[in-house]
Design a protein around this motif. Structure first.
Motif, PDB file in Angstrom:
ATOM      1  N   ALA A 179     -19.995   2.488  -6.573  1.00 30.07           N
ATOM      2  CA  ALA A 179     -18.665   1.934  -6.318  1.00 30.07           C
ATOM      3  C   ALA A 179     -18.378   2.002  -4.818  1.00 30.07           C
ATOM      4  N   LEU A 180     -17.912   0.878  -4.268  1.00 28.97           N
ATOM      5  CA  LEU A 180     -17.536   0.834  -2.853  1.00 28.97           C
ATOM      6  C   LEU A 180     -16.031   0.597  -2.731  1.00 28.97           C
ATOM      7  N   HIS A 181     -15.431   1.270  -1.786  1.00 30.19           N
ATOM      8  CA  HIS A 181     -14.010   1.072  -1.495  1.00 30.19           C
ATOM      9  C   HIS A 181     -13.849   0.946   0.013  1.00 30.19           C
ATOM     10  N   LEU A 182     -13.115  -0.062   0.419  1.00 28.49           N
ATOM     11  CA  LEU A 182     -12.881  -0.285   1.850  1.00 28.49           C
ATOM     12  C   LEU A 182     -11.390  -0.439   2.059  1.00 28.49           C
ATOM     13  N   MET A 232      -2.327  -3.643   6.460  1.00 30.68           N
ATOM     14  CA  MET A 232      -3.376  -2.837   5.825  1.00 30.68           C
ATOM     15  C   MET A 232      -3.770  -3.494   4.491  1.00 30.68           C
ATOM     16  N   ARG A 233      -5.060  -3.543   4.236  1.00 29.75           N
ATOM     17  CA  ARG A 233      -5.528  -4.097   2.959  1.00 29.75           C
ATOM     18  C   ARG A 233      -6.751  -3.319   2.481  1.00 29.75           C
ATOM     19  N   GLN A 234      -7.169  -3.557   1.222  1.00 31.02           N
ATOM     20  CA  GLN A 234      -8.316  -2.839   0.691  1.00 31.02           C
ATOM     21  C   GLN A 234      -9.158  -3.764  -0.186  1.00 31.02           C
ATOM     22  N   MET A 244       0.850  -1.190   0.000  1.00 29.11           N
ATOM     23  CA  MET A 244       0.000   0.000   0.000  1.00 29.11           C
ATOM     24  C   MET A 244       0.894   1.251   0.000  1.00 29.11           C
ATOM     25  N   ARG A 245       0.528   2.212  -0.833  1.00 28.80           N
ATOM     26  CA  ARG A 245       1.294   3.459  -0.852  1.00 28.80           C
ATOM     27  C   ARG A 245       0.338   4.630  -1.057  1.00 28.80           C
ATOM     28  N   GLN A 246       0.847   5.855  -0.905  1.00 31.08           N
ATOM     29  CA  GLN A 246       0.000   7.029  -1.071  1.00 31.08           C
ATOM     30  C   GLN A 246       0.784   8.155  -1.736  1.00 31.08           C
ATOM     31  N   ALA A 247       0.038   9.134  -2.231  1.00 31.75           N
ATOM     32  CA  ALA A 247       0.654  10.308  -2.860  1.00 31.75           C
ATOM     33  C   ALA A 247      -0.258  11.494  -2.622  1.00 31.75           C
ATOM     34  N   THR A 248       0.332  12.684  -2.545  1.00 33.73           N
ATOM     35  CA  THR A 248      -0.465  13.910  -2.418  1.00 33.73           C
ATOM     36  C   THR A 248       0.100  14.971  -3.348  1.00 33.73           C
ATOM     37  N   THR A 249      -0.748  15.925  -3.706  1.00 31.26           N
ATOM     38  CA  THR A 249      -0.264  17.068  -4.479  1.00 31.26           C
ATOM     39  C   THR A 249      -1.237  18.228  -4.319  1.00 31.26           C
ATOM     40  N   LEU A 250      -0.788  19.412  -4.696  1.00 31.64           N
ATOM     41  CA  LEU A 250      -1.683  20.567  -4.741  1.00 31.64           C
ATOM     42  C   LEU A 250      -1.839  20.967  -6.204  1.00 31.64           C
ATOM     43  N   LEU A 251      -3.087  21.015  -6.643  1.00 32.27           N
ATOM     44  CA  LEU A 251      -3.390  21.431  -8.013  1.00 32.27           C
ATOM     45  C   LEU A 251      -3.737  22.911  -7.967  1.00 32.27           C
ATOM     46  N   ALA A 276      -3.780  -0.092  -9.228  1.00 35.41           N
ATOM     47  CA  ALA A 276      -4.842  -0.963  -9.717  1.00 35.41           C
ATOM     48  C   ALA A 276      -6.122  -0.714  -8.927  1.00 35.41           C
ATOM     49  N   GLU A 277      -5.951  -0.406  -7.643  1.00 34.61           N
ATOM     50  CA  GLU A 277      -7.090  -0.259  -6.738  1.00 34.61           C
ATOM     51  C   GLU A 277      -6.735   0.798  -5.698  1.00 34.61           C
ATOM     52  N   GLY A 278      -7.675   1.686  -5.395  1.00 41.31           N
ATOM     53  CA  GLY A 278      -7.353   2.711  -4.415  1.00 41.31           C
ATOM     54  C   GLY A 278      -8.471   3.707  -4.233  1.00 41.31           C
ATOM     55  N   LEU A 279      -8.120   4.836  -3.623  1.00 43.16           N
ATOM     56  CA  LEU A 279      -9.101   5.874  -3.337  1.00 43.16           C
ATOM     57  C   LEU A 279      -8.479   7.242  -3.577  1.00 43.16           C
ATOM     58  N   LEU A 280      -9.171   8.047  -4.393  1.00 44.73           N
ATOM     59  CA  LEU A 280      -8.742   9.423  -4.635  1.00 44.73           C
ATOM     60  C   LEU A 280      -9.643  10.374  -3.856  1.00 44.73           C
ATOM     61  N   THR A 281      -9.035  11.324  -3.150  1.00 45.26           N
ATOM     62  CA  THR A 281      -9.793  12.366  -2.455  1.00 45.26           C
ATOM     63  C   THR A 281      -9.382  13.722  -2.998  1.00 45.26           C
ATOM     64  N   LEU A 282     -10.373  14.581  -3.272  1.00 44.44           N
ATOM     65  CA  LEU A 282     -10.108  15.950  -3.714  1.00 44.44           C
ATOM     66  C   LEU A 282     -10.647  16.901  -2.660  1.00 44.44           C
ATOM     67  N   PHE A 283      -9.888  17.935  -2.361  1.00 43.62           N
ATOM     68  CA  PHE A 283     -10.302  18.896  -1.333  1.00 43.62           C
ATOM     69  C   PHE A 283     -10.000  20.320  -1.794  1.00 43.62           C
ATOM     70  N   CYS A 284     -11.046  21.124  -1.930  1.00 41.38           N
ATOM     71  CA  CYS A 284     -10.899  22.520  -2.369  1.00 41.38           C
ATOM     72  C   CYS A 284     -10.624  23.405  -1.158  1.00 41.38           C
TER      73      CYS A 284
END
Lengths: 139, 139, 139
Positions: free
Chosen positions: C133-136, C1-3, B1-8, B34-42
């Motif tokens: 779509a569900l993500h856990l 951790m898994r998803q 599992m890994r993560q990334a962040t950025t400011l657009l 392949a599988e994950g979750l994207l979050t956007l925050f204004c």
């Protein structure tokens, strides 16, 4: 990668916006993550979570007046009125503003903008004890 | 599992819906999950994030007209007017539409529906530089 | 951790609130996580996701009446009407209520409040097949 959860308990004295930024950031800081994601979830249907301007107190006055106008406490407007005239509008205001927020953590800090604070938006007139679930994941 | 962040960073010329789908998906694709979750925050209180139909331009015309009607630029309606007649309605429209979105990544792609695009919803009349925080977690 | 991710398919017979809590919690339970985060994302622009009270059926009647009032099916009010009088108000109601939810998992359970249920809020009059779509993620 690791995660943490907690339940924040907040006593509200009646309708209004209650700034929870400090309590939330203080909990996030304890977990000292460089990068991650914070999720807030309000466990109620008559109180919501809102990010709004923290600079001018007038913004809050106008916000409260606005929601009182578009989802008014008018018993004749609703069939559900057995919990009081402020109950159904509370559900509507909650539907319009939402019960969850997600904020990235970047460089050890919540990525809130300069003028953004986190508010619990209480829609009921009487005292309530509100519970907010927090989830933090990151590294 | 890994993560990334950025400011657009996004420059808006005035009120309207600005399609940010391509910029966002291009950043997500770089991280090849392949599988994950994207979050956007204004990171603002007078611009919001919206998922809306990308097929008919009329939908955007109607959306803008609708929010102009339910949260009008009418200085007499608000006590907070020292930042211009478009400021308080901008806060209200932001409260109604929200500043964050979360979209699962499934099979290497954002799980957006066929007709869904991501929009920055600018509520102020003058030029602004807007900052959107992105967080991606997955594998 | 898994998803884990999945697509939930839901057939809606027309406008209304459809309780999806059991289907969602059943999928979450399969993955047996003690702590985590569930994200739901509705892949449409004319149906939304809502957390609302599950106790009184009157609340749902009032909710439907309220959104019918603030975003009415009035063809004269919109320029976009070639998909039917219920299409543009469906986009507006979706913009007001949102297409995503995020709920922490604490102690092996979704941290929903006692009176909270998860609803698919269908805004179109005709039958539709909706995809959520569900993500856990968690441990």
């Amino acid at each position: 990668m690791r995660q943490a959860t907690t339940l924040l308990s907040i006593d509200t004295p009646g309708q209004g916006l209650f700034d929870i930024t400090r309590r939330v950031t203080s909990w996030v800081d304890q977990h000292d993550m460089a990068e991650g994601l914070l999720t807030l979830f309000c466990r109620h249907t008559s109180a919501s979570l809102l990010i709004q301007e923290n600079a001018s107190p007038e913004v809050q006055v106008d916000l409260l007046a606005y929601f009182a106008r578009i989802a008014p406490e008018d018993a004749r407007a609703y069939t559900h009125d057995d919990e009081g005239a402020d109950d159904m509008p509370a559900h509507l205001r909650t539907a319009l503003t939402g019960v969850n927020l997600a904020i990235p953590v970047i460089d050890h800090r919540l990525a809130l903008g300069t003028w953004q604070s986190l508010y619990l938006f209480e829609h009921r007139r009487r005292r309530h004890r509100r519970s907010i679930a927090l989830h933090l994941i990151g590294a």
